[in-house]
Design a protein around this motif. Structure first.
Motif, mmCIF file in Angstrom:
data_model
loop_
_atom_site.group_PDB
_atom_site.id
_atom_site.type_symbol
_atom_site.label_atom_id
_atom_site.label_comp_id
_atom_site.label_asym_id
_atom_site.label_seq_id
_atom_site.Cartn_x
_atom_site.Cartn_y
_atom_site.Cartn_z
ATOM 1 N N SER A 1 17.044 0.556 8.561
ATOM 2 C CA SER A 1 17.251 0.893 7.333
ATOM 3 C C SER A 1 16.193 0.107 6.404
ATOM 4 O O SER A 1 15.705 -0.864 6.935
ATOM 5 N N PRO A 2 16.085 0.546 5.017
ATOM 6 C CA PRO A 2 14.905 -0.052 4.302
ATOM 7 C C PRO A 2 15.308 -1.580 4.048
ATOM 8 O O PRO A 2 14.417 -2.393 4.150
ATOM 9 N N GLU A 3 16.513 -1.835 4.043
ATOM 10 C CA GLU A 3 16.674 -3.377 3.774
ATOM 11 C C GLU A 3 16.325 -4.141 4.915
ATOM 12 O O GLU A 3 15.699 -5.232 5.030
ATOM 13 N N VAL B 1 15.315 -14.031 -1.706
ATOM 14 C CA VAL B 1 14.619 -12.950 -2.227
ATOM 15 C C VAL B 1 15.129 -11.674 -2.094
ATOM 16 O O VAL B 1 15.114 -10.879 -3.203
ATOM 17 N N MET B 2 16.154 -11.439 -1.410
ATOM 18 C CA MET B 2 16.778 -9.921 -1.341
ATOM 19 C C MET B 2 18.212 -10.032 -2.146
ATOM 20 O O MET B 2 18.977 -9.056 -1.892
ATOM 21 N N LEU B 3 18.466 -11.388 -2.609
ATOM 22 C CA LEU B 3 19.483 -11.280 -3.619
ATOM 23 C C LEU B 3 21.016 -10.842 -2.778
ATOM 24 O O LEU B 3 21.933 -10.499 -3.222
ATOM 25 N N VAL C 1 6.954 -7.210 -0.246
ATOM 26 C CA VAL C 1 6.757 -8.703 0.036
ATOM 27 C C VAL C 1 5.850 -9.267 -1.100
ATOM 28 O O VAL C 1 5.969 -10.386 -1.621
ATOM 29 N N LEU C 2 4.875 -8.431 -1.636
ATOM 30 C CA LEU C 2 3.793 -8.918 -2.576
ATOM 31 C C LEU C 2 4.802 -9.081 -3.799
ATOM 32 O O LEU C 2 4.575 -10.092 -4.576
#
Lengths: 121, 418
Positions: free
Chosen positions: B130-132, B153-155, B201-202
């Motif tokens: 999955s994208p996540e 970072v991914m909340l 990531v950037l």
């Protein structure tokens, strides 16, 4: 070598009353798929069958391991696209399996690729 | 903390930044198990912390860590070989590792290291995940970001992230997702997928500047690796240019007190000249042709970089590029950034109208830079109380200390000006 079950889900209404031509064309598509698997290095078809329509399915349900099963008419899950057939495929890895699954004939549905659980490995 | 402890901490931090991805990548190729590879590398760093504190930092920390990781990988393979009654393939690996022994040259000189890294990136960004999961795995396994920070970072929460990582690694192992470089048939698709993740990531690196200084450097490393793999992919070069041009500003992005310095207020003399030159050259090469979203973002960054100072920015050209970017990639954050360019071209009121078009987007409901951008335009249009309210709202949403320090500063300026 890992093994994968390709579950072919498709709109089964197409097969309610197929003509001879439709059946021949579908068989030809599966023939091409078999050739693609044979041409893929290290891959082979270990088995595969087409299934009769979900109207012919019977399902036994139970809500506990020791409960008396309840027999119902029809498939386990009612979906627009129904499980219509399967292939058991041996492949090098998931990438090769997915590459082959792309060539698996399904007109209006999809192919679910599930790795086989091999015990004792 | 003792000065010696500081030296160990700094050396470890540097080694972590530079060596983590390479060590995991090399080990995962040998062990064919991402989880086990990560554990070996983590163990090696843990023992480095203990040993270096007593014996001092070794002359070549990278080589020390490579050997320590390799020893752990060898132990694990030996154990596995015994458990599985000596599988021939494993025995071969153990023999190879033992024969090669400690590396005679420091990592970085080995020729296939870049390939190991690419294989790892492509494994973590596999489209069957999955994208996540792809982003979480890349941050954790490739960038070495601790799970708690990946969650921030991914909340999401730490348990959710940990579960997501476990699930993804289990799928890689049981579904047989291979560690390989894509061939001509699937290279475009796989590289595009990896670029999306590296871009995230950037973005993470620049949206939370206080989070991890090394993240931007790692994104740059990965972008370079993808360009090497697929030089024909213009978007790979676009992403590399974007990473270079945004990374070039790193030293100027923070003030001495740690708060964020906006592009317009940065000391341009502190930008990294070499990175700027390389980034601008890439954009020049790419831009005359139809461009994808990474190249367009790099072109926008290039416009800002080319201007000798903020006032000299060619805003009409920046706005044209944002128009193209919005058509290519219609996200609310792009629309918000475009509104800022509109304000520069047509004045703050036009900018405010452009912001209103995206303000209701639920995706921006908790995005502090929406009220912060509106506050700035309200201040410039003379609406001081509106600006104060917006800065307070932004401060309420901002979690990063550097962002908060910046917003506090703006609020004080408004109060002083009253």
């Amino acid at each position: 070598m890992p093994q994968y079950l390709f579950l072919l889900y498709d709109d089964e209404s197409r097969w309610a009353a197929p003509s001879d031509e439709e059946i021949a064309a579908e068989m030809a598509r599966h023939g091409l798929f078999a050739e693609a698997v044979a041409a893929a290095e290290g891959a082979q078809i270990l088995g595969g069958e087409a299934l009769q329509s979900t109207q012919t399915a019977s399902t036994l349900r139970r809500d506990a391991a020791d409960a008396e099963p309840l027999l119902t008419d029809g498939p386990f899950a009612e979906t627009k696209e129904a499980l219509g057939g399967y292939y058991l495929i041996e492949a090098r890895d998931l990438d090769q399996a997915l590459e082959l699954a792309k060539k698996c004939p399904v007109s209006q549905g999809g192919v679910e690729v599930r790795p086989i659980w091999k015990f004792g490995e | 903390m003792t000065p010696g402890g500081d030296a160990v901490g700094t050396a470890l931090e540097q080694a972590h930044r530079a060596q983590w991805p390479v060590l995991v990548a090399t080990t995962v190729r040998v062990l064919r198990d991402l989880d086990a590879a990560e554990e070996c590398v983590q163990d090696a760093f843990a023992s480095a912390l203990r040993t270096w504190r007593t014996d001092g930092v070794p002359a070549n920390p990278a080589a020390w860590l490579t050997t320590a990781t390799r020893n752990r990988a060898t132990d694990r393979l030996r154990r596995l070989a015994t458990e599985r009654r000596a599988l021939p393939a494993l025995v071969g690996e153990v023999e190879r590792l033992t024969r090669d022994g400690a590396p005679s040259s420091p990592p970085g000189e080995a020729t296939d290291e870049g390939e190991d890294l690419l294989r790892l990136v492509l494994l973590c960004t596999h489209p069957a995940l999955s994208p996540e999961a792809r982003l979480a795995l890349t941050l954790r396994a490739v960038c070495g970001v601790p799970t708690a920070q990946v969650a921030r970072v991914m909340l999401t929460s730490e348990p959710t992230t940990a579960a997501r990582l476990t699930r993804a690694k289990k799928k890689i192992a049981t579904a047989g997702i291979p560690l390989r470089l894509p061939g001509p048939a699937d290279r475009h698709e796989r590289v595009a997928g990896a670029l999306d993740v590296v871009h995230l990531v950037l973005t993470c690196a620049h949206e939370s500047p206080g989070a991890d200084d090394g993240l931007a450097a790692r994104a740059l490393l990965l972008a370079r690796a993808l360009v090497r793999l697929a030089p024909e992919e213009t978007e790979a070069r676009g992403l590399l240019a974007l990473a270079l041009l945004t990374g070039a500003r790193d030293a100027a992005r923070r003030s001495p007190d740690g708060s964020v310095v906006l592009l317009a207020d940065q000391d341009r003399a502190r930008w990294d000249r070499a990175a700027v030159a390389e980034g601008l050259a890439l954009v020049r090469e790419l831009m005359p042709h139809p461009a994808g979203r990474f190249t367009l973002q790099a072109a926008i960054a290039a416009e800002h970089t080319r201007a000798p100072d903020a006032a000299a920015t060619d805003w009409p050209q920046v706005l044209r590029l944002y128009d193209a970017l919005l058509a290519e990639w219609p996200t609310p954050v792009v629309a918000l950034n475009r509104a800022v360019a509109v304000a520069e071209v047509d004045g703050p009121l036009a900018g405010l109208r452009a912001i209103e078009e995206v303000a209701a987007d639920p995706a921006l409901a908790r995005y502090p830079w929406l009220p912060a951008a509106r506050a700035d335009l309200r201040r410039r249009s003379g609406d001081r109380s509106g600006a104060v309210a917006d800065y307070r709202h932004a401060l309420f949403l901002a979690a990063d200390p550097a962002d908060r320090a910046f917003l506090q500063g703006r609020l004080h300026e408004l109060a002083d000006g009253a």
